[in-house]
Design a protein around this motif. Sequence first.
Motif, PDB file in Angstrom:
ATOM      1  N   LYS A 122       0.950  -1.285  -0.082  1.00  0.00           N
ATOM      2  CA  LYS A 122       0.103  -0.132  -0.134  1.00  0.00           C
ATOM      3  C   LYS A 122       0.821   1.140  -0.162  1.00  0.00           C
ATOM      4  N   ARG A 123       1.867   1.155  -0.780  1.00  0.00           N
ATOM      5  CA  ARG A 123       2.845   2.313  -0.832  1.00  0.00           C
ATOM      6  C   ARG A 123       2.937   2.513  -2.559  1.00  0.00           C
ATOM      7  N   SER A 124       2.929   4.018  -2.634  1.00  0.00           N
ATOM      8  CA  SER A 124       3.032   4.446  -4.131  1.00  0.00           C
ATOM      9  C   SER A 124       4.446   4.524  -4.766  1.00  0.00           C
ATOM     10  N   THR A 125       5.661   4.522  -3.684  1.00  0.00           N
ATOM     11  CA  THR A 125       6.841   4.840  -4.244  1.00  0.00           C
ATOM     12  C   THR A 125       7.671   3.583  -3.966  1.00  0.00           C
ATOM     13  N   ILE A 126       8.637   3.191  -5.112  1.00  0.00           N
ATOM     14  CA  ILE A 126       9.259   1.897  -4.892  1.00  0.00           C
ATOM     15  C   ILE A 126      10.557   2.374  -4.308  1.00  0.00           C
ATOM     16  N   GLN A 127      10.928   1.351  -3.198  1.00  0.00           N
ATOM     17  CA  GLN A 127      11.962   1.704  -2.380  1.00  0.00           C
ATOM     18  C   GLN A 127      13.271   0.691  -2.553  1.00  0.00           C
ATOM     19  N   ALA A 128      14.349   0.822  -2.239  1.00  0.00           N
ATOM     20  CA  ALA A 128      15.720   0.023  -2.391  1.00  0.00           C
ATOM     21  C   ALA A 128      15.012  -1.328  -2.067  1.00  0.00           C
ATOM     22  N   ASP A 129      14.556  -1.675  -0.961  1.00  0.00           N
ATOM     23  CA  ASP A 129      14.197  -3.032  -0.649  1.00  0.00           C
ATOM     24  C   ASP A 129      13.029  -3.803  -1.330  1.00  0.00           C
ATOM     25  N   ASP A 130      12.035  -2.754  -2.032  1.00  0.00           N
ATOM     26  CA  ASP A 130      11.175  -3.364  -3.060  1.00  0.00           C
ATOM     27  C   ASP A 130      11.915  -4.085  -4.239  1.00  0.00           C
ATOM     28  N   VAL A 131      13.096  -3.153  -4.683  1.00  0.00           N
ATOM     29  CA  VAL A 131      13.875  -3.762  -5.835  1.00  0.00           C
ATOM     30  C   VAL A 131      14.708  -4.996  -5.559  1.00  0.00           C
ATOM     31  N   LEU A 132      15.215  -4.987  -4.217  1.00  0.00           N
ATOM     32  CA  LEU A 132      15.927  -6.191  -3.692  1.00  0.00           C
ATOM     33  C   LEU A 132      15.038  -7.600  -3.795  1.00  0.00           C
ATOM     34  N   ASN A 133      13.844  -7.348  -3.059  1.00  0.00           N
ATOM     35  CA  ASN A 133      12.710  -8.294  -3.106  1.00  0.00           C
ATOM     36  C   ASN A 133      12.377  -8.641  -4.431  1.00  0.00           C
ATOM     37  N   ALA A 134      12.171  -7.769  -5.189  1.00  0.00           N
ATOM     38  CA  ALA A 134      11.940  -8.101  -6.798  1.00  0.00           C
ATOM     39  C   ALA A 134      12.835  -9.030  -7.367  1.00  0.00           C
ATOM     40  N   LEU A 135      14.136  -8.883  -7.106  1.00  0.00           N
ATOM     41  CA  LEU A 135      15.257  -9.591  -7.721  1.00  0.00           C
ATOM     42  C   LEU A 135      15.212 -11.026  -7.190  1.00  0.00           C
ATOM     43  N   ASN A 136      14.846 -11.292  -5.874  1.00  0.00           N
ATOM     44  CA  ASN A 136      14.469 -12.469  -5.357  1.00  0.00           C
ATOM     45  C   ASN A 136      13.336 -13.235  -6.134  1.00  0.00           C
ATOM     46  N   ASP A 137      12.253 -12.528  -6.242  1.00  0.00           N
ATOM     47  CA  ASP A 137      11.126 -12.789  -7.033  1.00  0.00           C
ATOM     48  C   ASP A 137      11.361 -13.431  -8.387  1.00  0.00           C
ATOM     49  N   ILE A 138      12.165 -12.729  -9.101  1.00  0.00           N
ATOM     50  CA  ILE A 138      12.413 -13.096 -10.394  1.00  0.00           C
ATOM     51  C   ILE A 138      13.691 -13.907 -10.508  1.00  0.00           C
ATOM     52  N   GLU A 139      14.134 -14.590  -9.511  1.00  0.00           N
ATOM     53  CA  GLU A 139      15.216 -15.614  -9.398  1.00  0.00           C
ATOM     54  C   GLU A 139      16.530 -14.843  -9.724  1.00  0.00           C
ATOM     55  N   PHE A 140      16.723 -13.615  -9.192  1.00  0.00           N
ATOM     56  CA  PHE A 140      18.273 -12.883  -9.380  1.00  0.00           C
ATOM     57  C   PHE A 140      18.698 -12.582  -7.992  1.00  0.00           C
ATOM     58  N   GLY A 141      18.078 -13.292  -6.976  1.00  0.00           N
ATOM     59  CA  GLY A 141      18.733 -13.005  -5.654  1.00  0.00           C
ATOM     60  C   GLY A 141      19.944 -13.116  -5.490  1.00  0.00           C
ATOM     61  N   GLU A 142      20.727 -13.706  -6.218  1.00  0.00           N
ATOM     62  CA  GLU A 142      22.271 -14.000  -5.895  1.00  0.00           C
ATOM     63  C   GLU A 142      22.998 -12.715  -5.991  1.00  0.00           C
ATOM     64  N   PHE A 143      22.412 -11.796  -6.629  1.00  0.00           N
ATOM     65  CA  PHE A 143      23.013 -10.544  -6.690  1.00  0.00           C
ATOM     66  C   PHE A 143      22.805  -9.556  -5.800  1.00  0.00           C
ATOM     67  N   ASN A 144      21.959  -9.827  -4.577  1.00  0.00           N
ATOM     68  CA  ASN A 144      21.426  -8.705  -3.658  1.00  0.00           C
ATOM     69  C   ASN A 144      22.731  -8.604  -2.712  1.00  0.00           C
ATOM     70  N   ASP A 145      23.745  -9.577  -2.338  1.00  0.00           N
ATOM     71  CA  ASP A 145      24.764  -9.016  -1.493  1.00  0.00           C
ATOM     72  C   ASP A 145      25.690  -7.700  -1.966  1.00  0.00           C
ATOM     73  N   GLU A 146      25.906  -8.124  -3.228  1.00  0.00           N
ATOM     74  CA  GLU A 146      26.430  -7.035  -4.103  1.00  0.00           C
ATOM     75  C   GLU A 146      26.018  -5.927  -3.953  1.00  0.00           C
ATOM     76  N   LEU A 147      24.456  -5.849  -4.302  1.00  0.00           N
ATOM     77  CA  LEU A 147      23.788  -4.540  -4.413  1.00  0.00           C
ATOM     78  C   LEU A 147      23.617  -3.875  -3.235  1.00  0.00           C
ATOM     79  N   LYS A 148      23.489  -4.886  -2.025  1.00  0.00           N
ATOM     80  CA  LYS A 148      23.314  -4.315  -0.680  1.00  0.00           C
ATOM     81  C   LYS A 148      24.522  -3.348  -0.413  1.00  0.00           C
TER      82      LYS A 148
END
Length: 126
Positions: free
Chosen positions: A75-101
Amino acid sequence: AIHMTLSLTNSLSLNKSMSTKGSYELPPTAVSKIISKANPNIKVKKDAKQAISKAAGIFVLYLAHNANQLCKNSKRSTIQADDVLNALNDIEFGEFNDELKKALISYRSEQQQIKESKKQKKAEKK
């Protein structure tokens, strides 16, 4: 290996829900820089760079779409960094999260230093 499957139905619904005008390409110079930074010895033909550019643009739209869905679910209208990181997990690219963090921490630190520098310059003028 990275596995990502996108069915025809998903791709059609993506096109409908992410209708934006213009091209889905990243600037050719940016693509060239990314390629040469990743592997300076690689040679890439112009049409291959264009294909990479279009694919990268579509990936960005797909990632943004998934991040936006997470944002809407919260229920938010602005994408936050955590949304992007979680979306990466959802689309099976979560292995990049540590580097992105790490990159995100670095970026936030940089922005904080800029902010403090501006405050200091403002205080010195008084």
